[in-house]
Design an enzyme around this catalytic site. Structure first.
Site, PDB file in Angstrom:
ATOM      1  N   GLY A 156       0.794  -1.152   0.022  1.00 58.17           N
ATOM      2  CA  GLY A 156      -0.114   0.068   0.111  1.00 58.17           C
ATOM      3  C   GLY A 156       0.627   1.438   0.164  1.00 58.17           C
ATOM      4  N   ARG A 238       0.855  -4.704  12.387  1.00 64.33           N
ATOM      5  CA  ARG A 238       0.035  -4.853  13.697  1.00 64.33           C
ATOM      6  C   ARG A 238       0.675  -6.291  14.269  1.00 64.33           C
ATOM      7  NH1 ARG A 238      -1.362  -0.502  13.631  1.00 64.33           N
ATOM      8  NH2 ARG A 238      -3.415   0.281  13.648  1.00 64.33           N
ATOM      9  N   GLU A 267      -0.147  -5.536  23.692  1.00 61.81           N
ATOM     10  CA  GLU A 267       0.430  -4.241  24.065  1.00 61.81           C
ATOM     11  C   GLU A 267      -0.329  -3.378  25.189  1.00 61.81           C
ATOM     12  OE1 GLU A 267       0.659  -1.866  20.313  1.00 61.81           O
ATOM     13  OE2 GLU A 267       1.506  -3.404  19.248  1.00 61.81           O
ATOM     14  N   HIS A 286       5.696   0.578  19.773  1.00 64.83           N
ATOM     15  CA  HIS A 286       4.488   1.122  18.635  1.00 64.83           C
ATOM     16  C   HIS A 286       4.781   2.509  18.476  1.00 64.83           C
ATOM     17  CE1 HIS A 286       0.409  -0.234  17.157  1.00 64.83           C
ATOM     18  NE2 HIS A 286       0.884   0.696  16.352  1.00 64.83           N
TER      19      HIS A 286
END
Length: 329
Positions: A156, A238, A267, A286
């Site tokens: 993407g 992810r 997380e 993250h």
């Protein structure tokens, strides 16, 4: 005429707050701390809109508590925290923030690749712990990035941005995607590969796919076994895209050379997670989009999405525009 009410359960940049305040009444929780579920349910009770980060789960319970809700604006590209089918059934439009974090996240993904290849984090710790007692030929030997083969899973916007960086290192670029991307092939010289072939050939496997039912656990024991023993796995997508137990086993058994991770199945990551004790694993909290400019741009985009949705317009970044033709939205 009364103004729409928007619930914002976590602090957002002033630039985004001002956009919302011009058009809406805001119930605002000025903290970065996680918001308890019961507070979310209370906050949405009279809300027409919800502007939130991806750690807020918008599920059927939230919808049941929010009879007036018309729009949810997610301050993220990914929206696996949103129950899109349930939102659509209720006629609640959902939006995300694509585009504004593409280059920032690509920088971070490539930084992970560089860090694990050249053992940057491990070497930094080695110096700071006072273990460096002089030069020797084998000290912190890593592997070359220039001229290596990169395999990008998810071509993407961010995948293409990572590919542009890889071109600067004269890397062979392989990619796997739900559908082929002829533009990326032409512009970037990327080669489409079935996932198994990409895993077999790549020196660096970079995960940039969204989390969907199809991609959950995409990289498990079988897939890791296909990778070369001197290859590295980089996950900036992810955490649940990777079977973490399988990854830990592959690292312990030396079936791959290492991993660099910005995301995890749980997380924040548990302190007893074996990944935190491995020298051949880089672990970040993250922070893929964590630059000041990008975080402001994300929040501003989310605010504009919300204003448009509550004005009865199609938001610029609607995830489920079909919701506008049903239910309340």
């Amino acid at each position: 005429m009364s103004r729409p009410k928007v619930y914002v359960p976590n602090a957002i940049p002033d630039e985004a707050y001002r956009i919302l305040a011009e058009h809406c009444d805001i119930l605002y929780r000025d903290t970065e701390d996680p918001v308890p579920d019961d507070e979310v349910l209370a906050g949405v009770r009279d809300a027409d809109g919800l502007v939130c980060y991806s750690r807020v789960k918008v599920n059927q319970a939230v919808l049941d508590a929010a009879p007036r809700l018309r729009a949810v604006s997610n301050i993220a590209v990914g929206y696996d925290n949103l129950d899109i089918p349930a939102l659509t059934r209720r006629g609640v439009v959902a939006t995300n923030t694509p585009g504004v974090l593409t280059e920032t996240t690509a920088d971070l993904a490539f930084a992970l690749l560089m860090a694990i290849a050249r053992r940057v984090v491990e070497a930094d710790r080695y110096v700071k712990e006072g273990r460096w007692d002089g030069w020797r030929p084998s000290l912190m030997v890593g592997r070359d990035v220039y001229g290596a083969t990169i395999g990008i899973v998810g071509m993407g916007r961010i995948g293409q941005a990572v590919a542009r960086r890889a071109r600067g290192f004269d890397m062979r670029i392989l990619y796997h995607n739900r559908s082929r991307n002829p533009e990326a092939e032409t512009a970037l010289g990327a080669e489409y590969k079935p996932l198994d072939d990409l895993l077999r050939e790549a020196d660096f496997v970079v995960l940039l796919t969204p989390l969907t039912p199809e991609t959950k656990g995409l990289i498990g024991a079988r897939e890791l076994a296909l990778m070369k023993p001197d290859a590295y796995l980089i996950n900036a997508a992810r955490g649940a895209v990777v079977d973490e137990r399988a990854l830990i086993a592959a690292l312990r058994e030396g079936r791959i050379a290492g991993a660099a991770l910005d995301v995890y199945e749980q997380e924040p990551v548990a302190l007893d997670n074996p990944l935190l004790t491995m020298d051949n694993v880089v672990t970040l909290p993250h922070i893929g989009s964590a630059t000041k400019a990008t975080r402001i741009a994300m929040a501003v985009t989310a605010a504009r999405n919300m204003v448009a949705a509550l004005a009865g317009e199609v938001p610029p970044n609607a995830v489920n525009p079909e919701a506008l033709g049903s239910g309340r939205a």
